[in-house]
Design an enzyme around this catalytic site. Structure first.
Site, PDB file in Angstrom:
ATOM      1  N   HIS A  33       0.822  -1.225   0.000  1.00 40.19           N
ATOM      2  CA  HIS A  33       0.000   0.000   0.000  1.00 40.19           C
ATOM      3  C   HIS A  33       0.852   1.269   0.000  1.00 40.19           C
ATOM      4  O   HIS A  33       0.325   2.363  -0.174  1.00 40.19           O
ATOM      5  CB  HIS A  33      -0.927   0.028   1.219  1.00 40.19           C
ATOM      6  CG  HIS A  33      -1.980  -1.038   1.204  1.00 40.19           C
ATOM      7  ND1 HIS A  33      -2.832  -1.228   0.139  1.00 40.19           N
ATOM      8  CD2 HIS A  33      -2.300  -1.995   2.125  1.00 40.19           C
ATOM      9  CE1 HIS A  33      -3.639  -2.241   0.399  1.00 40.19           C
ATOM     10  NE2 HIS A  33      -3.334  -2.733   1.592  1.00 40.19           N
TER      11      HIS A  33
ATOM     12  N   ASP B 210      -2.494 -10.732  -2.564  1.00 39.97           N
ATOM     13  CA  ASP B 210      -3.070 -10.232  -1.314  1.00 39.97           C
ATOM     14  C   ASP B 210      -4.562  -9.921  -1.555  1.00 39.97           C
ATOM     15  O   ASP B 210      -4.967  -9.604  -2.675  1.00 39.97           O
ATOM     16  CB  ASP B 210      -2.321  -8.952  -0.910  1.00 39.97           C
ATOM     17  CG  ASP B 210      -2.685  -8.452   0.474  1.00 39.97           C
ATOM     18  OD1 ASP B 210      -1.937  -8.743   1.422  1.00 39.97           O
ATOM     19  OD2 ASP B 210      -3.728  -7.769   0.608  1.00 39.97           O
TER      20      ASP B 210
HETATM   21 ZN    ZN Z   1      -4.020  -7.239   2.424  1.00 39.94          ZN
END
Ligand code: ZN
Length: 322
Positions: A137, A174
């Protein structure tokens, strides 16, 4: 290097000081995640002195391969301003930090670079880098989503700079979209970024399906949560991804290895079984064999149920060996 290493055993690399990024006990991204993975691999004889590498060395230039000087300094100062034991939020986003977080995040990046060195030197065909904090992220100027620095993106750039690899593929399984990885490589066709993620959840990016035309380098596949997600994910990884990778011809495959797509994970609605991580890994190993044994380095991202982490990481490492 000892001579009795089974040929296909991956290196298992971890950051020796991962516990020092000491977020509060109730935080999902706790050091127990790495504890249980390392314990499970040891218990299953998949981690020993022969393939385990604990990293203490820092690669000082790594962070700047993907992050601005201003952002690196911001993280360093934000952590340095804290007293021992004090907990705060990073000013740019939802990342819990303590005084040691900057240093631990640097070590995570170093662990990824070392994992890449090990496969590039030919010591191991693959590596599983078990690090925290996670990375996908983190954008070039913004940490968020438990991530300070983008471990896998820096790894891709490191492979290009230090090892002269021109094409690197990043496979992100993910649960969440790797907005940071996408932002960093949006205009860089030398990196193929492929992400499957649950539609409609954090961080809100990657929600439009972008399967990409031939030659395009960002492939985003949002998938609805719920019981059908498992077959959608397996169908993509087993039946569609091979063709895309063979077309791109990467010289290194990196995995953003989040185990939060597991059915037990508390943060999402995907329904993968532990063994599916082995199946998806085997699919990548098979593709690698068709690409002159292109090395694979897997980097831990999310995954917040400890039982799922134990089982899935064992299945993942076994997948490298078959
Ligand atoms: Zn994640």
């Amino acid at each position: 290097m000892p001579q009795n290493i089974p040929l296909k055993l991956p290196a298992v690399v971890w950051n020796g000081r991962y516990k020092a990024h000491a977020v509060p006990k109730q935080h999902p991204e706790s050091s127990h995640r790495v504890d249980v993975i390392l314990e499970a691999l040891k218990k299953n004889k998949l981690l020993s002195e022969e393939n385990g590498v604990c990293v203490w060395r820092k690669y000082s230039h790594g962070l700047r391969l993907c992050h601005s000087k201003a952002y690196v300094e911001l993280v360093e100062k934000a952590c340095a301003s804290l007293n021992k034991g004090e907990v705060a939020f990073l000013p740019t986003g939802d990342v819990t930090i303590v005084r040691e977080s900057f240093s631990v995040a640097q070590d995570a990046v170093s662990s990824v670079c070392l994992g890449i060195d090990l496969v590039m030197q030919g010591d191991f065909p693959s590596a599983f880098v078990v690090v925290r904090p996670p990375g996908h992220h983190a954008e070039s100027e913004k940490g968020m989503g438990f991530c300070l620095f983008n471990n896998v993106a820096i790894g891709a750039r490191y492979a290009q700079h230090a090892w002269g690899k021109s094409r690197v593929a990043i496979i992100d399984w993910d649960l969440h979209h790797g907005n940071g990885t996408e932002e960093i490589f949006l205009k860089d066709p030398s990196i193929l970024y492929v992400s499957t993620h649950q539609r409609g959840i954090y961080p809100g990016t990657g929600q439009e399906e972008v399967r990409g035309k031939k030659g395009e380098h960002i492939i985003n596949i949002p998938i609805e949560g719920g019981p059908s997600s498992r077959s959608a994910l397996l169908d993509f990884y087993l039946n569609e991804l091979p063709e895309r990778l063979l077309e791109f011809k990467p010289e290194l495959i990196l995995i953003s290895c989040g185990f939060d797509a597991h059915k037990l994970d508390p943060l999402g609605g995907f329904t993968l079984e532990s063994e599916d991580y082995g199946e998806m890994t085997r699919a990548l190993v098979k593709i690698s064999a068709s690409l002159s044994n292109c090395p694979i380095v897997s980097v831990l991202e999310g995954g917040y149920n400890l039982d799922a982490l134990r089982e899935s990481s064992v299945a993942h490492v076994l997948g490298f060996m078959h």
